[in-house]
Each structure stands twice: as structure tokens, then as C-alpha cells.
Design an enzyme around this catalytic site. Structure first.
Site, PDB file in Angstrom:
ATOM      1  N   PRO A  46       0.822  -1.217   0.000  1.00 40.91           N
ATOM      2  CA  PRO A  46       0.000   0.000   0.000  1.00 40.91           C
ATOM      3  C   PRO A  46       0.857   1.269   0.000  1.00 40.91           C
ATOM      4  CG  PRO A  46      -0.740  -1.544   1.700  1.00 40.91           C
ATOM      5  CD  PRO A  46       0.569  -2.062   1.187  1.00 40.91           C
ATOM      6  N   GLU A  54       0.840  -7.463   8.216  1.00 41.55           N
ATOM      7  CA  GLU A  54       0.940  -5.991   8.226  1.00 41.55           C
ATOM      8  C   GLU A  54       1.947  -5.473   7.206  1.00 41.55           C
ATOM      9  OE1 GLU A  54      -1.052  -3.526   9.624  1.00 41.55           O
ATOM     10  OE2 GLU A  54      -2.145  -5.419   9.753  1.00 41.55           O
ATOM     11  N   ARG A  64      -0.546  -7.954 -21.777  1.00 43.31           N
ATOM     12  CA  ARG A  64      -1.313  -7.404 -22.908  1.00 43.31           C
ATOM     13  C   ARG A  64      -0.477  -6.516 -23.823  1.00 43.31           C
ATOM     14  NH1 ARG A  64      -6.601  -7.318 -22.593  1.00 43.31           N
ATOM     15  NH2 ARG A  64      -6.688  -5.361 -23.729  1.00 43.31           N
ATOM     16  N   ASP A  80      -5.542   1.234 -28.341  1.00 44.54           N
ATOM     17  CA  ASP A  80      -5.082   2.587 -28.624  1.00 44.54           C
ATOM     18  C   ASP A  80      -5.819   3.655 -27.833  1.00 44.54           C
ATOM     19  OD1 ASP A  80      -4.382   2.079 -32.161  1.00 44.54           O
ATOM     20  OD2 ASP A  80      -3.333   1.509 -30.335  1.00 44.54           O
TER      21      ASP A  80
HETATM   22  C1  9D3 Z   1      -5.532  -2.800   7.658  1.00 43.57           C
HETATM   23  C2  9D3 Z   1      -4.067  -2.997   7.697  1.00 43.57           C
HETATM   24  N1  9D3 Z   1      -3.400  -1.706   7.513  1.00 43.57           N
HETATM   25  C3  9D3 Z   1      -3.093  -1.146   8.824  1.00 43.57           C
HETATM   26  C4  9D3 Z   1      -2.945   0.317   8.794  1.00 43.57           C
HETATM   27  C5  9D3 Z   1      -2.195  -1.775   6.677  1.00 43.57           C
HETATM   28  C6  9D3 Z   1      -2.231  -2.741   5.577  1.00 43.57           C
HETATM   29  C7  9D3 Z   1      -1.307  -3.763   5.526  1.00 43.57           C
HETATM   30  C8  9D3 Z   1      -1.327  -4.679   4.487  1.00 43.57           C
HETATM   31  C9  9D3 Z   1      -3.156  -2.647   4.566  1.00 43.57           C
HETATM   32  C10 9D3 Z   1      -3.183  -3.570   3.512  1.00 43.57           C
HETATM   33  C11 9D3 Z   1      -2.262  -4.582   3.490  1.00 43.57           C
HETATM   34  C12 9D3 Z   1      -2.267  -5.557   2.368  1.00 43.57           C
HETATM   35  N2  9D3 Z   1      -2.271  -4.875   1.086  1.00 43.57           N
HETATM   36  C13 9D3 Z   1      -1.380  -5.125   0.125  1.00 43.57           C
HETATM   37  O1  9D3 Z   1      -0.538  -5.978   0.302  1.00 43.57           O
HETATM   38  C14 9D3 Z   1      -1.413  -4.354  -1.098  1.00 43.57           C
HETATM   39  C15 9D3 Z   1      -2.290  -3.320  -1.537  1.00 43.57           C
HETATM   40  C16 9D3 Z   1      -3.428  -2.693  -0.930  1.00 43.57           C
HETATM   41  O2  9D3 Z   1      -3.890  -3.026   0.164  1.00 43.57           O
HETATM   42  N3  9D3 Z   1      -4.043  -1.699  -1.637  1.00 43.57           N
HETATM   43  C17 9D3 Z   1      -3.631  -1.290  -2.861  1.00 43.57           C
HETATM   44  N4  9D3 Z   1      -2.588  -1.829  -3.453  1.00 43.57           N
HETATM   45  C18 9D3 Z   1      -1.931  -2.837  -2.784  1.00 43.57           C
HETATM   46  S1  9D3 Z   1      -0.579  -3.608  -3.363  1.00 43.57           S
HETATM   47  C19 9D3 Z   1      -0.450  -4.586  -2.047  1.00 43.57           C
END
Ligand code: 9D3
Length: 248
Positions: free
Chosen positions: A89, A116, A154, A169
Site C-alpha cells: 500500500p 501488516e 497485454r 489505442d
Molecule cells: C488494515 C491494515 N493496515 C493497517 C494500517 C495496513 C495494511 C497492511 C497490508 C493494509 C493492507 C495490506 C495488504 N495490502 C497489500 O498488500 C497491497 C495493496 C493494498 O492493500 N491496496 C492497494 N494496493 C496494494 S498492493 C499490495
């Protein structure tokens, strides 16, 4: 192009390998898709891959040793010059420009997290780039890794047929697509726009451009801000807004 995904749930990748455009690209040998599970690199009897966070707090953190060992094993089977991209994230948001950059590479090693997150030292030592899909909460990185594989595949030469490549395109131009219609001509009070039935291909192309510009303006102004409209496009957008009764 070769993809490797390092994940605690490698079975999650099976569906994209079995269906659609990515499935066909695999069958035809245009891409390779390999997985590596950090759990297979844990040294203890419990095959531990996560541990409690230093400093306390909820959740668990993925451990350095099994994740980096899994990345090393994946890298050993991948072409030289395959970067490690971690799905988190905290990453920059994946978009078509990133997909185009990746499509030029010999391979990509995708690291998907659970819990986490990763011990930060994994990112420092072994990750070249962090990517996010956007501002929403997923349960892990696997679905994000699949989105990257799909979008990049793709773009590879020979993957799409001619018809599909032409469709591509439109997003390449940085705009939303125009509306689409198929039979029947009338559904309750909703008729197919007359121009699409006219057989006038120049007028049809003009209508589609106008709709693409108008919808992008209304729904995704951020996309239009990135473009400089030529005088034809500006005129089409003005016409769209006038017809919609919208003041500029
Ligand atoms: C609710 C947990 N959060 C605490 C503040 C942090 C958190 C940790 C791990 C939130 C999501 C995740 C798992 N997400 C991903 O591994 C992830 C992700 C995403 O959650 N949103 C957008 N793109 C991605 S890419 C990997």
C-alpha cells in the site's frame, strides 16, 4: 517475458494462468509464470515466515530470512536484469506508463505481502520498486501482482490479435472510452444513437471522440489535465458540453 511471484499463497495465481489472454500467452510460450513460497525457505520446524512487530502493536510482520531466500531462489531462475517489484500500500500507484516500462524488461520478480507488511530491511536490501494499486485496502499483494501481470502481458508483442490491439489505442491516448452499443436497437426508451446506425464512418469516429472527451471531462478531469487538447479536440469537447447543457 518471464514473471516470478514470491507469495505465501502461490495457488492464488492459478486462475490467471488458466484463463483468457494471460492463459493463452502462457500456452503459446510468450510469457513464463513461476512462483516461490517463502514458507519453503523457513528453517525452523514450524516453518515460520512472520513474527511480532518490534515496538508492539497489532498484526505480524514478514521475516527477512525466508523472504530474501525465496527472492534469491526466484532470481536464480529468472533472466539477468529482472527487477524485484514489491506490491505494498506504500508504493507509487501502478498505471499504464509503468506497465509500458515493464513490458520492455526480460523479466519481473513480483513480491506479494501478507500480514501488516515486510520487515523494512527486505525493502532496503532486495526491492527495486514498490507499487500500489491505489487507495483501498486489499488483504495482500497477490491480487495486485496479478493485475500487473495482466496489464504487462497485454502489451507484449504477439499477445493480442490485431482487433484487440486497435482497441488498446484509446486508453493509450489517455482518455476514457466512448459508450458502446449492440443489438437490439431499442431497449424500452433507450435508442442506440442514430449516428451509429448511419453508416457514415467519419461521423461515427467524430461522435466517439466527442463522447470520449466529454466523459473524461466529467468523470476523470485528472486525465484531461495531463493532456493538451488540439483545436479539434477542444471544439468537440465544447460541443459535448453545449449539448449536455453544461456551462464551462
Ligand atoms: C488494515 C491494515 N493496515 C493497517 C494500517 C495496513 C495494511 C497492511 C497490508 C493494509 C493492507 C495490506 C495488504 N495490502 C497489500 O498488500 C497491497 C495493496 C493494498 O492493500 N491496496 C492497494 N494496493 C496494494 S498492493 C499490495
Amino acid at each position: 517475458m518471464d514473471f516470478a511471484v514470491v507469495s505465501l499463497f502461490p495457488e492464488m495465481l492459478a486462475p490467471i494462468a488458466a484463463h483468457g489472454i494471460v492463459g493463452r500467452a502462457l500456452e503459446r510460450g510468450l510469457i513464463g509464470l513461476d512462483t516461490e513460497n517463502p514458507r519453503d525457505h523457513a528453517e525452523d520446524v514450524h516453518r515460520t515466515v512472520d513474527d511480532r512487530p518490534y515496538g508492539g502493536g497489532p498484526g505480524m510482520v514478514m521475516k527477512y530470512a525466508p523472504v530474501t531466500a525465496a527472492l534469491d531462489a526466484a532470481r536464480a531462475r529468472m533472466p539477468a536484469g529482472s527487477p524485484v517489484v514489491c506490491l505494498t500500500p506504500q508504493g507509487r500507484v501502478f498505471d499504464q506508463a509503468v506497465a509500458q516500462r515493464y513490458a520492455k524488461l526480460p523479466g519481473l520478480i513480483l513480491l506479494a505481502g501478507r500480514y501488516e507488511g515486510f520487515d523494512e530491511r527486505i525493502i532496503v536490501d532486495a526491492v527495486d520498486e514498490e507499487l500500489s494499486l491505489g487507495d483501498f485496502v486489499l488483504s495482500g499483494g497477490e491480487i495486485a501482482a496479478m493485475a500487473v501481470i495482466d496489464a504487462v502481458t497485454r502489451l507484449l508483442p504477439g499477445v493480442l490479435g490485431d482487433a484487440e490491439s486497435a482497441v488498446q489505442d484509446s486508453f493509450m491516448q489517455g482518455l476514457l472510452d466512448h459508450p458502446h452499443y449492440t443489438r437490439p436497437e431499442r431497449i424500452a426508451a433507450q435508442d442506440v444513437p442514430a449516428v451509429l446506425l448511419s453508416g457514415d464512418h467519419a461521423q461515427i469516429a467524430r461522435w466517439r471522440k466527442k463522447q470520449a472527451l466529454g466523459r473524461s471531462y466529467l468523470r476523470r478531469p485528472d486525465l484531461l489535465e495531463k493532456l493538451t487538447l488540439d483545436s479539434e479536440q477542444q471544439a468537440l469537447l465544447d460541443e459535448f458540453l453545449k449539448e449536455s447543457g453544461i456551462e464551462i
